[in-house]
Design a protein around this motif. Structure first.
Motif, PDB file in Angstrom:
ATOM      1  N   GLN A  72       0.834  -1.207   0.000  1.00 36.13           N
ATOM      2  CA  GLN A  72       0.000   0.000   0.000  1.00 36.13           C
ATOM      3  C   GLN A  72       0.869   1.258   0.000  1.00 36.13           C
ATOM      4  O   GLN A  72       0.610   2.209  -0.749  1.00 36.13           O
ATOM      5  N   ASP A  73       1.912   1.251   0.830  1.00 39.32           N
ATOM      6  CA  ASP A  73       2.811   2.407   0.909  1.00 39.32           C
ATOM      7  C   ASP A  73       3.561   2.613  -0.408  1.00 39.32           C
ATOM      8  O   ASP A  73       3.829   3.753  -0.805  1.00 39.32           O
ATOM      9  N   MET A  74       3.902   1.519  -1.080  1.00 42.40           N
ATOM     10  CA  MET A  74       4.597   1.592  -2.364  1.00 42.40           C
ATOM     11  C   MET A  74       3.772   2.377  -3.387  1.00 42.40           C
ATOM     12  O   MET A  74       4.283   3.280  -4.065  1.00 42.40           O
ATOM     13  N   ILE A  75       2.497   2.042  -3.472  1.00 46.43           N
ATOM     14  CA  ILE A  75       1.612   2.733  -4.411  1.00 46.43           C
ATOM     15  C   ILE A  75       1.342   4.163  -3.949  1.00 46.43           C
ATOM     16  O   ILE A  75       1.355   5.111  -4.753  1.00 46.43           O
ATOM     17  N   LYS A  76       1.131   4.319  -2.660  1.00 44.74           N
ATOM     18  CA  LYS A  76       0.867   5.648  -2.095  1.00 44.74           C
ATOM     19  C   LYS A  76       2.043   6.589  -2.352  1.00 44.74           C
ATOM     20  O   LYS A  76       1.846   7.761  -2.710  1.00 44.74           O
ATOM     21  N   THR A  77       3.258   6.090  -2.198  1.00 46.50           N
ATOM     22  CA  THR A  77       4.450   6.910  -2.431  1.00 46.50           C
ATOM     23  C   THR A  77       4.524   7.377  -3.879  1.00 46.50           C
ATOM     24  O   THR A  77       4.874   8.533  -4.156  1.00 46.50           O
ATOM     25  N   ALA A  78       4.189   6.492  -4.793  1.00 43.67           N
ATOM     26  CA  ALA A  78       4.212   6.858  -6.213  1.00 43.67           C
ATOM     27  C   ALA A  78       3.260   8.008  -6.499  1.00 43.67           C
ATOM     28  O   ALA A  78       3.619   8.993  -7.164  1.00 43.67           O
ATOM     29  N   VAL A  79       2.057   7.908  -5.991  1.00 39.84           N
ATOM     30  CA  VAL A  79       1.038   8.919  -6.270  1.00 39.84           C
ATOM     31  C   VAL A  79       1.348  10.229  -5.549  1.00 39.84           C
ATOM     32  O   VAL A  79       1.188  11.319  -6.111  1.00 39.84           O
ATOM     33  N   GLU A  80       1.810  10.136  -4.308  1.00 45.53           N
ATOM     34  CA  GLU A  80       2.144  11.349  -3.568  1.00 45.53           C
ATOM     35  C   GLU A  80       3.340  12.070  -4.185  1.00 45.53           C
ATOM     36  O   GLU A  80       3.421  13.301  -4.150  1.00 45.53           O
ATOM     37  N   SER A  81       4.257  11.316  -4.756  1.00 44.71           N
ATOM     38  CA  SER A  81       5.474  11.912  -5.319  1.00 44.71           C
ATOM     39  C   SER A  81       5.258  12.458  -6.718  1.00 44.71           C
ATOM     40  O   SER A  81       5.794  13.510  -7.080  1.00 44.71           O
ATOM     41  N   TYR A  82       4.473  11.735  -7.534  1.00 44.23           N
ATOM     42  CA  TYR A  82       4.353  12.073  -8.954  1.00 44.23           C
ATOM     43  C   TYR A  82       2.933  12.354  -9.422  1.00 44.23           C
ATOM     44  O   TYR A  82       2.722  12.681 -10.591  1.00 44.23           O
ATOM     45  N   GLY A  83       1.955  12.209  -8.532  1.00 45.89           N
ATOM     46  CA  GLY A  83       0.597  12.618  -8.863  1.00 45.89           C
ATOM     47  C   GLY A  83      -0.273  11.608  -9.571  1.00 45.89           C
ATOM     48  O   GLY A  83      -1.470  11.853  -9.772  1.00 45.89           O
ATOM     49  N   ARG A  84       0.279  10.462  -9.963  1.00 48.13           N
ATOM     50  CA  ARG A  84      -0.490   9.477 -10.711  1.00 48.13           C
ATOM     51  C   ARG A  84       0.274   8.150 -10.737  1.00 48.13           C
ATOM     52  O   ARG A  84       1.418   8.068 -10.297  1.00 48.13           O
ATOM     53  N   LEU A  85      -0.350   7.128 -11.305  1.00 50.74           N
ATOM     54  CA  LEU A  85       0.307   5.844 -11.522  1.00 50.74           C
ATOM     55  C   LEU A  85      -0.198   5.260 -12.832  1.00 50.74           C
ATOM     56  O   LEU A  85      -1.403   5.127 -13.038  1.00 50.74           O
ATOM     57  N   ASP A  86       0.733   4.935 -13.714  1.00 50.26           N
ATOM     58  CA  ASP A  86       0.378   4.401 -15.029  1.00 50.26           C
ATOM     59  C   ASP A  86       0.806   2.952 -15.244  1.00 50.26           C
ATOM     60  O   ASP A  86       0.161   2.217 -15.989  1.00 50.26           O
ATOM     61  N   ILE A  87       1.903   2.570 -14.593  1.00 47.76           N
ATOM     62  CA  ILE A  87       2.495   1.257 -14.858  1.00 47.76           C
ATOM     63  C   ILE A  87       2.902   0.595 -13.552  1.00 47.76           C
ATOM     64  O   ILE A  87       3.495   1.233 -12.677  1.00 47.76           O
ATOM     65  N   LEU A  88       2.598  -0.690 -13.446  1.00 43.49           N
ATOM     66  CA  LEU A  88       3.096  -1.512 -12.346  1.00 43.49           C
ATOM     67  C   LEU A  88       3.821  -2.712 -12.935  1.00 43.49           C
ATOM     68  O   LEU A  88       3.236  -3.471 -13.717  1.00 43.49           O
ATOM     69  N   PHE A  89       5.080  -2.880 -12.585  1.00 43.84           N
ATOM     70  CA  PHE A  89       5.806  -4.103 -12.905  1.00 43.84           C
ATOM     71  C   PHE A  89       6.067  -4.824 -11.592  1.00 43.84           C
ATOM     72  O   PHE A  89       6.960  -4.461 -10.831  1.00 43.84           O
ATOM     73  N   SER A  90       5.259  -5.846 -11.323  1.00 48.44           N
ATOM     74  CA  SER A  90       5.375  -6.626 -10.086  1.00 48.44           C
ATOM     75  C   SER A  90       6.375  -7.746 -10.337  1.00 48.44           C
ATOM     76  O   SER A  90       6.041  -8.778 -10.916  1.00 48.44           O
ATOM     77  N   ASN A  91       7.596  -7.526  -9.895  1.00 51.01           N
ATOM     78  CA  ASN A  91       8.722  -8.378 -10.287  1.00 51.01           C
ATOM     79  C   ASN A  91       9.360  -9.142  -9.129  1.00 51.01           C
ATOM     80  O   ASN A  91       9.973 -10.184  -9.348  1.00 51.01           O
ATOM     81  N   ALA A  92       9.225  -8.659  -7.910  1.00 50.86           N
ATOM     82  CA  ALA A  92       9.920  -9.277  -6.778  1.00 50.86           C
ATOM     83  C   ALA A  92       9.543 -10.746  -6.632  1.00 50.86           C
ATOM     84  O   ALA A  92       8.387 -11.129  -6.817  1.00 50.86           O
ATOM     85  N   GLY A  93      10.533 -11.568  -6.306  1.00 55.86           N
ATOM     86  CA  GLY A  93      10.261 -12.992  -6.143  1.00 55.86           C
ATOM     87  C   GLY A  93      11.375 -13.704  -5.410  1.00 55.86           C
ATOM     88  O   GLY A  93      12.475 -13.161  -5.230  1.00 55.86           O
ATOM     89  N   VAL A  94      11.094 -14.935  -4.991  1.00 58.07           N
ATOM     90  CA  VAL A  94      12.088 -15.790  -4.335  1.00 58.07           C
ATOM     91  C   VAL A  94      12.091 -17.146  -5.040  1.00 58.07           C
ATOM     92  O   VAL A  94      11.094 -17.551  -5.638  1.00 58.07           O
ATOM     93  N   PRO A  95      13.213 -17.888  -4.973  1.00 53.64           N
ATOM     94  CA  PRO A  95      13.306 -19.162  -5.685  1.00 53.64           C
ATOM     95  C   PRO A  95      12.398 -20.260  -5.140  1.00 53.64           C
ATOM     96  O   PRO A  95      12.079 -21.207  -5.853  1.00 53.64           O
ATOM     97  N   GLY A  96      11.995 -20.156  -3.887  1.00 55.24           N
ATOM     98  CA  GLY A  96      11.184 -21.223  -3.300  1.00 55.24           C
ATOM     99  C   GLY A  96      12.026 -22.149  -2.443  1.00 55.24           C
ATOM    100  O   GLY A  96      13.257 -22.121  -2.476  1.00 55.24           O
ATOM    101  N   PRO A  97      11.361 -23.012  -1.661  1.00 55.58           N
ATOM    102  CA  PRO A  97      12.065 -23.814  -0.649  1.00 55.58           C
ATOM    103  C   PRO A  97      12.630 -25.139  -1.131  1.00 55.58           C
ATOM    104  O   PRO A  97      12.971 -25.988  -0.327  1.00 55.58           O
TER     105      PRO A  97
END
Length: 255
Positions: A72-97
């Motif tokens: 939530q803070d990630m998206i909020k920071t984008a909008v508060e800093s730049y006024g809008r959001l156009d693109i999300l690249f959800s990339n974070a990941g882990v290899p698994g156990p």
């Protein structure tokens, strides 16, 4: 110069290394203002530094994608800093156990939280802002392991397969809002992430050989090659593309 993302604001999770770092830099090179979301701040600082040295614009936000408040803070920071959001690249990941015998309840839960749940909820929060400006583009990072089984980590494969079907479902749901949803399915890419996955296999050399020998082009890919596909799916050049899982695998799945 054709700046494909001029005037747009993009959020990239896992932007401190590998594909995420390459995509963040490429977004900025093409005119986007980039929110670099990372768990390890020192890695994110390096990405931001590279972007700014190249004349781009970026900010850093600490994000543990397994925590919904951080998303939530990630998206909020984008909008508060730049006024809008156009693109999300959800990339974070882990290899698994690892393999079946190594999987614990904690390992399962953590892998699902980072790889799959974070995609759903980051999209949920991003869509709220994209609707306000008439649309946007969401790209998830899946894997060839989301299209075919992975004996090295069935949990990883399950989360990446979930991303593929999540992509299709959200594409149908969000089309009326002019929000396109796609994912990339990288093959063997020369990153620390992939090498760590091989190292955890019972026979790391055999795991690497098995992975790379299946690539029709006969080599590993680079993060930049995947980033080029991500850029295409994020830009208006792919305006008639949604609900697709684009393989960036050197022909691996063609076999």
């Amino acid at each position: 110069m054709n700046l494909k993302l001029a005037g747009k604001v993009a959020v990239v999770s896992g932007a401190g290394a590998g594909i995420g770092k390459a995509a963040a830099c490429l977004y900025a090179k093409n005119g986007a203002k980039v929110v670099v979301a990372v768990r390890t701040l020192s890695k994110g600082e390096e990405t931001v530094k590279l972007i700014k040295e190249a004349g781009g614009e970026a900010i850093l936000v600490h994000t543990d994608v397994s925590k919904l408040t951080d998303l939530q803070d990630m998206i909020k920071t984008a909008v508060e800093s730049y006024g809008r959001l156009d693109i999300l690249f959800s990339n974070a990941g882990v290899p698994g156990p690892g393999g079946l015998d190594e999987v614990t309840e904690e390992g399962w839960d953590q892998t699902v939280a980072v790889n799959l749940r974070s995609c759903f909820f980051s999209a949920k929060y991003a869509v709220e802002e994209m609707r306000k400006t008439g649309g946007g583009a969401i790209v998830f990072d899946s894997s060839i392991a989301g299209k075919v089984g992975s004996p090295m980590s069935p949990v990883y494969s399950a989360t990446k397969g979930g991303i593929v079907t999540l992509t299709k479902s959200l594409a149908l749901l969000l089309a009326p809002d002019n929000i396109r949803v796609n994912c990339v399915c990288p093959g063997p890419i020369d990153t620390k992430f992939v090498r760590q996955a091989w190292d955890r296999a019972p026979d790391p050399d055999a795991a690497r050989l098995c992975n790379v020998s299946g690539v029709a082009l006969g080599r590993m890919g680079s993060p930049e090659e995947v980033a080029n596909a991500v850029l295409f799916l994020s830009s208006d050049e792919s305006s008639y593309v949604t609900g697709t899982a684009m393989a960036v695998d050197g022909g691996y799945l063609a076999r």
